[in-house]
Design an enzyme around this catalytic site. Structure first.
Site, short mmCIF file in Angstrom:
data_model
loop_
_atom_site.label_atom_id
_atom_site.label_comp_id
_atom_site.label_asym_id
_atom_site.label_seq_id
_atom_site.Cartn_x
_atom_site.Cartn_y
_atom_site.Cartn_z
N VAL A 32 0.85 -1.21 0.00
CA VAL A 32 0.00 0.00 0.00
C VAL A 32 0.88 1.25 0.00
O VAL A 32 0.66 2.19 -0.76
CB VAL A 32 -0.96 0.00 1.22
N GLU A 72 12.53 -8.18 2.57
CA GLU A 72 13.46 -7.83 1.50
C GLU A 72 12.72 -7.03 0.43
O GLU A 72 11.69 -7.47 -0.07
CB GLU A 72 14.05 -9.09 0.87
P1 0O2 Z 1 11.38 -16.80 -4.07
O1 0O2 Z 1 10.86 -15.46 -4.47
O2 0O2 Z 1 11.30 -17.04 -2.62
O3 0O2 Z 1 10.78 -17.91 -4.87
P2 0O2 Z 1 19.75 -17.19 -1.97
O4 0O2 Z 1 18.34 -17.58 -1.59
O5 0O2 Z 1 20.83 -17.92 -1.24
O6 0O2 Z 1 19.92 -17.19 -3.49
P3 0O2 Z 1 20.30 -14.79 -0.43
O7 0O2 Z 1 21.78 -14.61 -0.42
O8 0O2 Z 1 19.66 -15.22 0.86
O9 0O2 Z 1 19.87 -15.71 -1.65
O10 0O2 Z 1 19.60 -13.47 -0.79
P4 0O2 Z 1 19.52 -12.65 -2.12
O11 0O2 Z 1 20.35 -13.22 -3.20
O12 0O2 Z 1 19.73 -11.23 -1.73
O13 0O2 Z 1 17.99 -12.79 -2.47
C1 0O2 Z 1 17.32 -13.96 -2.74
C2 0O2 Z 1 16.17 -13.62 -3.68
O14 0O2 Z 1 16.68 -12.78 -4.74
C3 0O2 Z 1 15.66 -14.84 -4.39
O15 0O2 Z 1 14.65 -15.42 -3.66
C4 0O2 Z 1 15.16 -14.28 -5.72
O16 0O2 Z 1 13.91 -13.64 -5.56
C5 0O2 Z 1 16.21 -13.24 -6.01
N1 0O2 Z 1 17.37 -13.82 -6.71
C6 0O2 Z 1 18.63 -13.91 -6.26
N2 0O2 Z 1 19.43 -14.47 -7.18
C7 0O2 Z 1 18.67 -14.74 -8.25
C8 0O2 Z 1 18.93 -15.30 -9.54
O17 0O2 Z 1 20.05 -15.68 -9.91
N3 0O2 Z 1 17.85 -15.41 -10.38
C9 0O2 Z 1 16.60 -15.00 -10.05
N4 0O2 Z 1 15.63 -15.14 -10.94
N5 0O2 Z 1 16.33 -14.46 -8.84
C10 0O2 Z 1 17.34 -14.33 -7.95
P5 0O2 Z 1 14.26 -16.94 -3.92
O18 0O2 Z 1 14.25 -17.63 -2.62
O19 0O2 Z 1 15.08 -17.54 -4.98
O20 0O2 Z 1 12.86 -16.77 -4.56
#
Ligand code: 0O2
Length: 209
Positions: free
Chosen positions: A21, A137
């Site tokens: 929002v 985040e």
């Molecule tokens: P969702 O939306 O829950 O399905 P990690 O989870 O280990 O990769 P980290 O270090 O905890 O990541 O945090 P980061 O990289 O800041 O943020 C994670 C989220 O950023 C991911 O959540 C994605 O939404 C996005 N992201 C990060 N790297 C990539 C990538 O290479 N490709 C895509 N498409 N998205 C990315 P989740 O859990 O993957 O997704």
């Protein structure tokens, strides 16, 4: 171990709704002033329980320390809009949210080709049972970055760890193409911004007739 997931996720769901929002209203304010908005649209989601458990295992951390259980995505038209949105969030630091960390995956893109600006915040929600401070985040990216990330995410979901090297390479190349599209759009940004302001003024005139 979480005993009651519905209860655990409630403040995260509330935070996502409140933050959506707040960022959606910024766009409306710009539009009401007939001004170009650095925010094109905002989405949000609470992470799936299976993904929360998988991430906690993979990182060997407590579930509460996972930063993206509540996730907000702010989509901008142009790369130059991103610093404006980041500045806006920084100006809110210590007010309705607290910035914990910023991760600039635009200057330092990920190996996959992923680009986005992440801000981890802590946010207080007021529930019927009291206050709860949670982590969230905020991902800020352009339409082109979002297009790439959405498709890459679904391909990744299908292949998991077993994505063929050739496909990885093609995805990295398409990330480059998306980057060039952003560069081209930045070059014509003044035309885009002007066109939108004229469009908004015209629509508000038509609405008044
Ligand atoms: P969702 O939306 O829950 O399905 P990690 O989870 O280990 O990769 P980290 O270090 O905890 O990541 O945090 P980061 O990289 O800041 O943020 C994670 C989220 O950023 C991911 O959540 C994605 O939404 C996005 N992201 C990060 N790297 C990539 C990538 O290479 N490709 C895509 N498409 N998205 C990315 P989740 O859990 O993957 O997704």
């Amino acid at each position: 171990m979480i005993k009651n997931w519905d209860e655990f996720l409630l403040p995260y769901e509330q935070a996502v709704e409140e933050l959506k929002v707040k960022f959606k209203s910024i766009r409306k304010e710009y539009r009401d002033m007939n001004e170009y908005s650095p925010i094109e649209f905002t989405t949000g989601r609470v992470k799936k329980i299976s993904s929360i458990i998988e991430k906690a295992h993979r990182k060997n951390v407590e579930i509460e320390s996972i930063e993206d259980i509540a996730g907000i995505r702010i989509i901008c038209q142009l790369v130059d809009d991103i610093p404006h949105v980041v500045e806006h969030i920084r100006n809110r630091d210590g007010k309705d949210l607290k910035i914990i960390e910023e991760r600039d995956y635009i200057t330092n893109k990920k190996e996959s080709g992923y680009k986005s600006y992440h801000i981890i915040i802590s946010y207080v929600v007021h529930t019927a049972f009291g206050e709860k401070e949670i982590l969230a985040e905020i991902q800020i990216r352009t339409l082109a970055m979002n297009f790439w990330a959405t498709i890459e995410h679904s391909i990744n979901y299908k292949f998991g760890e077993n994505m063929p090297e050739e496909l990885k390479e093609r995805l990295r190349e398409s990330a480059e193409v998306a980057g060039r599209l952003d560069e081209e759009m930045s070059k014509i940004k003044f035309e885009i911004m002007d066109a939108q302001e004229v469009f908004m003024i015209r629509s508000s005139l038509v609405a008044r007739i």
